[in-house]
Design a protein around this motif. Sequence first.
Motif, PDB file in Angstrom:
ATOM      1  N   GLU A  24     -48.643 -50.345  34.192  1.00  0.00           N
ATOM      2  CA  GLU A  24     -47.689 -49.258  34.421  1.00  0.00           C
ATOM      3  C   GLU A  24     -47.802 -48.655  35.819  1.00  0.00           C
ATOM      4  OE1 GLU A  24     -47.930 -46.353  31.208  1.00  0.00           O
ATOM      5  OE2 GLU A  24     -48.055 -47.986  29.760  1.00  0.00           O
ATOM      6  N   MET A  68     -60.554 -45.337  33.409  1.00  0.00           N
ATOM      7  CA  MET A  68     -59.369 -46.122  33.042  1.00  0.00           C
ATOM      8  C   MET A  68     -59.703 -47.614  33.076  1.00  0.00           C
ATOM      9  SD  MET A  68     -56.615 -44.394  32.294  1.00  0.00           S
ATOM     10  CE  MET A  68     -55.014 -45.060  32.792  1.00  0.00           C
ATOM     11  N   ARG A  78     -61.386 -49.206  30.161  1.00  0.00           N
ATOM     12  CA  ARG A  78     -60.537 -49.453  28.979  1.00  0.00           C
ATOM     13  C   ARG A  78     -59.417 -50.452  29.253  1.00  0.00           C
ATOM     14  NH1 ARG A  78     -58.894 -43.241  27.936  1.00  0.00           N
ATOM     15  NH2 ARG A  78     -60.733 -42.518  26.842  1.00  0.00           N
ATOM     16  N   MET A 130     -57.068 -53.412  29.510  1.00  0.00           N
ATOM     17  CA  MET A 130     -57.055 -54.636  28.712  1.00  0.00           C
ATOM     18  C   MET A 130     -56.085 -55.677  29.273  1.00  0.00           C
ATOM     19  SD  MET A 130     -59.198 -54.120  26.314  1.00  0.00           S
ATOM     20  CE  MET A 130     -58.855 -55.217  24.931  1.00  0.00           C
ATOM     21  N   SER A 131     -55.327 -55.355  30.321  1.00  0.00           N
ATOM     22  CA  SER A 131     -54.339 -56.311  30.825  1.00  0.00           C
ATOM     23  C   SER A 131     -55.032 -57.584  31.291  1.00  0.00           C
ATOM     24  CB  SER A 131     -53.571 -55.691  31.999  1.00  0.00           C
ATOM     25  OG  SER A 131     -52.956 -56.728  32.740  1.00  0.00           O
ATOM     26  N   LYS A 132     -54.490 -58.725  30.826  1.00  0.00           N
ATOM     27  CA  LYS A 132     -55.163 -59.983  31.171  1.00  0.00           C
ATOM     28  C   LYS A 132     -55.038 -60.316  32.658  1.00  0.00           C
ATOM     29  CE  LYS A 132     -51.414 -62.801  29.146  1.00  0.00           C
ATOM     30  NZ  LYS A 132     -50.525 -61.619  28.957  1.00  0.00           N
TER      31      LYS A 132
END
Lengths: 211, 211
Positions: free
Chosen positions: B32, B110, B113, B115-117
């Motif tokens: 984002e 941030m 945490r 998780m974006s591959k």
Amino acid sequence: MKEEQLSKISEQRREAILKSAIIEFSQKPYKEASTDQITKQCSISKGLLFHYFKSKKDLYLVCLEQALMRLMTRKKETKGEAFYEIIFSAMDHKFNQCLVFPEEMRMVNMAAREMSKDVFEEKSKLLMRYILKGKEESAKTMTRAVSTLKLREPQNPKVTAALLVYVNAVMNHYLELYKERPDDFFAKAGEIKKELKAYLDCMLYGIVGEE
Amino acid sequence: MKEEQLSKISEQRREAILKSAIIEFSQKPYKEASTDQITKQCSISKGLLFHYFKSKKDLYLVCLEQALMRLMTRKKETKGEAFYEIIFSAMDHKFNQCLVFPEEMRMVNMAAREMSKDVFEEKSKLLMRYILKGKEESAKTMTRAVSTLKLREPQNPKVTAALLVYVNAVMNHYLELYKERPDDFFAKAGEIKKELKAYLDCMLYGIVGEE
């Protein structure tokens, strides 16, 4: 078909959806998890999925709550009469839940890191509720364990809190090490418990000698 | 313009981009976060951004490394000669870094945490490297603190490890409580240190009395 049978089929279908969904949500972040994949896995139509759950978000939150319930529900009182028996019985129980519910464990780990704003607020509230519940249960177990000790300062309110912080830190160390392979934990349980006891003895008996 | 001046402008521009980018990455998950927003914030063209950083991913990883470096670099040796002086000086340093670099702190939280591959593997490696570095530094500080104590069992290798696990757990408890408002931590430092000392005394002197 009788009404009873219909209700049984309905319950079975709902369970099948939840099972597939927990697997999907345990492998992918919320945004990437696919309801197509979930319905494919359990051979149920998408229409039926949304008959049982009003949205992907609803399904996610129901799955997360079920996973948390399964991991945290304790059917029996912690066994044991002596300090270490009580502590070890609580630890065995935690690892046993990881062994019996590995997908649920992974889904909860994923949920803890989930940042998507679609579910962030609700999942955080749900996790917080179960974290508090878990803390309460741990505090009860620890109070029972501490009550078996002859304390140096029986009136010191910090003792139970100190042990709780410490035991949780040591346990988390082992949970972190073995969470992907709880079988190994049980295979090495004797060794691990000996090590854990050495750690806890440091606090029970102190590390500083007499002057 | 002289070459020296040009290089100075170039360095300033790069710093301005990093500053805006750390703010953006501290507020949004990787997917984002917007390079448009970053260039808008620092009034630099998008062409220039990609002149300095070859991609959004590259920018993200450079920002994360800079944030980690700022939070973890220690300019001076931990002060203090006595056990609690050494422990409290290390704790003050950690909180001080949160106070001086709040955006960096938030970006690291941030990233933990994330998780974006797209960035998962690289950011995990980077975090792991700094976590290990942090553990090494904490172990050194603790070894120095323990060396000031008269131990009951000087040969017991578990003592430093036990204190490390315990002190980190207690400190994380306070870091968690005050990470969004480090000012409060310093305002209440006296009170917190008294409480922390009560926790640590449990391990120094033990909680079980003589038979």
